[in-house]
Design a protein around this motif. Structure first.
Motif, mmCIF file in Angstrom:
data_model
loop_
_atom_site.group_PDB
_atom_site.id
_atom_site.type_symbol
_atom_site.label_atom_id
_atom_site.label_comp_id
_atom_site.label_asym_id
_atom_site.label_seq_id
_atom_site.Cartn_x
_atom_site.Cartn_y
_atom_site.Cartn_z
ATOM 1 N N UNK A 124 49.097 60.216 9.409
ATOM 2 C CA UNK A 124 47.938 59.388 9.034
ATOM 3 C C UNK A 124 48.396 58.097 8.351
ATOM 4 N N UNK A 125 49.366 58.208 7.439
ATOM 5 C CA UNK A 125 49.873 57.024 6.736
ATOM 6 C C UNK A 125 50.564 56.075 7.713
ATOM 7 N N UNK A 126 51.416 56.614 8.594
ATOM 8 C CA UNK A 126 52.128 55.766 9.557
ATOM 9 C C UNK A 126 51.125 55.043 10.459
ATOM 10 N N UNK A 127 50.095 55.733 10.907
ATOM 11 C CA UNK A 127 49.088 55.104 11.751
ATOM 12 C C UNK A 127 48.377 53.972 11.006
ATOM 13 N N UNK A 128 48.098 54.167 9.727
ATOM 14 C CA UNK A 128 47.468 53.106 8.929
ATOM 15 C C UNK A 128 48.393 51.907 8.789
ATOM 16 N N UNK A 129 49.699 52.160 8.630
ATOM 17 C CA UNK A 129 50.671 51.074 8.492
ATOM 18 C C UNK A 129 50.793 50.295 9.794
ATOM 19 N N UNK A 130 50.801 51.012 10.916
ATOM 20 C CA UNK A 130 50.901 50.354 12.223
ATOM 21 C C UNK A 130 49.716 49.421 12.441
ATOM 22 N N UNK A 131 48.532 49.860 12.037
ATOM 23 C CA UNK A 131 47.337 49.023 12.191
ATOM 24 C C UNK A 131 47.417 47.767 11.341
ATOM 25 N N UNK A 132 48.120 47.833 10.217
ATOM 26 C CA UNK A 132 48.266 46.659 9.354
ATOM 27 C C UNK A 132 49.359 45.723 9.847
ATOM 28 N N UNK A 133 50.123 46.143 10.864
ATOM 29 C CA UNK A 133 51.151 45.316 11.500
ATOM 30 C C UNK A 133 52.198 44.842 10.490
#
Length: 546
Positions: free
Chosen positions: A239-248
């Motif tokens: 979940x954290x990694x996915x949030x980071x990816x969305x923030x680019x």
């Protein structure tokens, strides 16, 4: 005697045949003493300027000078924006590097420059102590008066302006703290960014690139020991990694840690040492203490650094300047930097003495409303989360449940919406705390920030979303959270037009975030869905560690 005709000195338009030479002693063209003959010039129809600009029509020296001037001015106009941008960047870099920490002696607890002028300000040291330590070259191990108070549990704030904290002395603005960190983007460094998992959105600095520049980032998620029991950390990491990816963001890796139990600290140490090249009150100083404590087993330099480590306090803004720490045996320095104060967090609006109530001390446990199908319905009611949040439920489909995750000290009260205004006026500071006490309640600005939310239910077998309150916690929205006693009901027909309509009230300028649900608790591993990725996407995606 007539002179002989010399053909190379004559330029007739039509060359005549050579006349006979009549002379008593003629010189023939075949005589070895005859002058050499030259080819006749071919007449031009009109003189034209050659490559060198010769001829009557060639530009004059003045014309050429004017041409060069015009070309220079045109080029300058075309290149001016780029030149101006380069000059602006150079000026910004010089200004940022000027803020780089100097060799001035600073308090090892908070990083504030040592001073002997103002006894109530950060960095103050008794003049006699200062002179003694300076004489013995021991200023690096001096603790200022404010840090001594903090170490004994006193709440002494030092940050004013946006992100300041009422009820304490304010000496440094949040803007000044940001400026102190601006030099980092021009330095070659490894940035370790800490984010509080309990306040993920509130403590995640969106414009981290303004401080990190092109430097690599290790993202450290703190306080995972506070998540509810039986939480699957595989789901949390994804979940954290996915949030980071969305923030680019250019993140090397993600680490789930606990400074209290030392979980995950070893992985961070390994990556920092391999690379070897932070938001306020997310546990930076606590993390560094845990880092030094773990490293001390193998690194004598880190063991020695434990004696003079940064001060830990519940007061956001404890660290006021970069603190240099000798932590690596093979060279290199570790810096504890001031937190970037985010004015949209709850800690920015409450009294300094109420700050400890916002810090969870044990595992979070969700509080559900309604608790069961016999409890009061959500529609037409208002829920108060302490005196800091009010949620008016305009419309809620059947079996909808709101689960609150936050500090245990903050209670949740439910009243009819028609009575909510009067209830808040009479109970704020009494049962709705913080703010605590009638005196603080009188100076309380109230819940002026209002946000209307309409949440559409797309899937019924998992939470629809989280409503995160910056600096406080989050509320999970569950479409089928309340069990039904009807054996025939499966819930599907009840949600043909399922939409939750809420009005959320918070203090200004606290922010409200709507995000994908954080997978906490035992049931989360059943409904959480991992992203389907290609091999290339999987390779580029940051890895998480625990």
């Amino acid at each position: 005697m007539a002179s002989p005709h010399l053909p190379f000195l004559s330029f007739p338009k039509t060359p005549p045949p050579p006349p006979p030479l009549a002379s008593p002693n003629p010189l023939t063209l075949h005589s070895p003493l005859a002058l050499p003959s030259r080819p006749r010039a071919t007449p031009a129809a009109a003189p034209t300027p050659d490559a060198a600009g010769a001829g009557p029509a060639a530009p004059t020296r003045g014309d050429r000078f004017l041409g060069r001037q015009l070309a220079t001015e045109t080029a300058a106009r075309v290149l001016a924006p780029d030149d101006a941008e380069r000059r602006r960047r150079r000026k910004e870099k010089r200004r940022a590097l000027a803020r780089k920490p100097s060799g001035l002696a600073s308090c090892y607890g908070c990083g504030a420059p040592l001073q002997t002028a103002e006894d109530a300000a950060p960095g103050y040291v008794d003049p006699a102590t200062y002179d003694l330590k300076k004489r013995h070259h021991q200023l690096r191990i001096v603790l200022c008066g404010r840090c001594k108070l903090l170490s004994h549990g006193h709440m002494v704030t030092a940050v004013g302006g946006h992100g300041g904290y009422p009820g304490g002395k304010q000496f440094v603005s949040a803007e000044e703290l940001r400026e102190k960190l601006s030099y980092l983007r021009h330095e070659k460094a490894l940035i370790v960014k800490l984010v509080d998992i309990v306040d993920f959105n509130g403590s995640f600095l969106a414009r981290v690139r303004d401080f990190a520049g092109a430097n690599p980032i290790i993202l450290v998620i703190t306080k995972v020991d506070l998540l509810p029991r039986d939480t699957d950390l595989n789901c949390i990491g994804d979940w954290v990694v996915e949030s980071v990816v969305k923030k680019k963001l250019n993140v090397l890796s993600v680490h789930l840690t606990s400074s209290k139990s030392l979980v995950g600290i070893t992985g961070v140490i390994s990556e920092i040492q391999q690379e070897k090249k932070g938001s306020a009150n997310v546990g930076k100083s606590a993390f560094i203490s845990a880092l030094l404590r773990t490293m001390a087993y193998k690194d004598p330099v880190a063991a020695a650094a434990q004696k003079y480590k940064p001060i830990q306090s519940a007061v956001p803004g404890t660290t006021l300047g970069p603190i240099e720490i000798e932590a690596f045996l093979g060279g290199g320095k570790l810096y504890d930097t001031p937190g970037v104060h985010l004015h949209h967090r709850q800690a920015a609006v409450i009294h300094a003495d109420d700050l400890p109530s916002l810090a969870p001390q044990s595992r979070l446990k969700g509080r559900c409303f309604p608790a069961n199908d016999t409890d009061v319905e959500l529609s037409g009611n208002s829920l108060f989360w302490a005196g800091l949040v009010r949620i008016d439920v305009v419309k809620a489909p059947p079996r909808t449940r709101l689960t609150f995750y936050g500090p245990k000290k903050l209670k949740v009260n439910v009243v009819p919406t028609t009575e909510a205004d009067e209830f808040y006026k009479t109970e704020v500071g009494v049962t709705l705390t913080p703010p605590t006490g009638t005196e603080r309640a009188e100076g309380w600005a109230g819940l002026q920030g209002v946000r209307e939310l309409k949440i559409k239910y797309e899937e019924l077998d998992r939470p629809a979303c989280d409503i995160a309150i910056s600096g406080l916690g989050w509320i999970s929205v569950e479409p089928l959270g309340v069990r039904s006693n009807s054996a025939d009901s499966n819930g599907e027909e009840e949600y043909d037009d399922g939409e939750l309509h809420l009005i959320v009230h918070v203090p200004k300028p606290v922010e409200v975030f709507v995000r994908p649900p954080l997978p906490v608790g035992k049931a989360a591993s059943q409904w959480y869905r991992y992203q389907e990725l290609t091999e290339e996407e999987e390779e580029l995606r940051p890895k998480w560690h625990y």
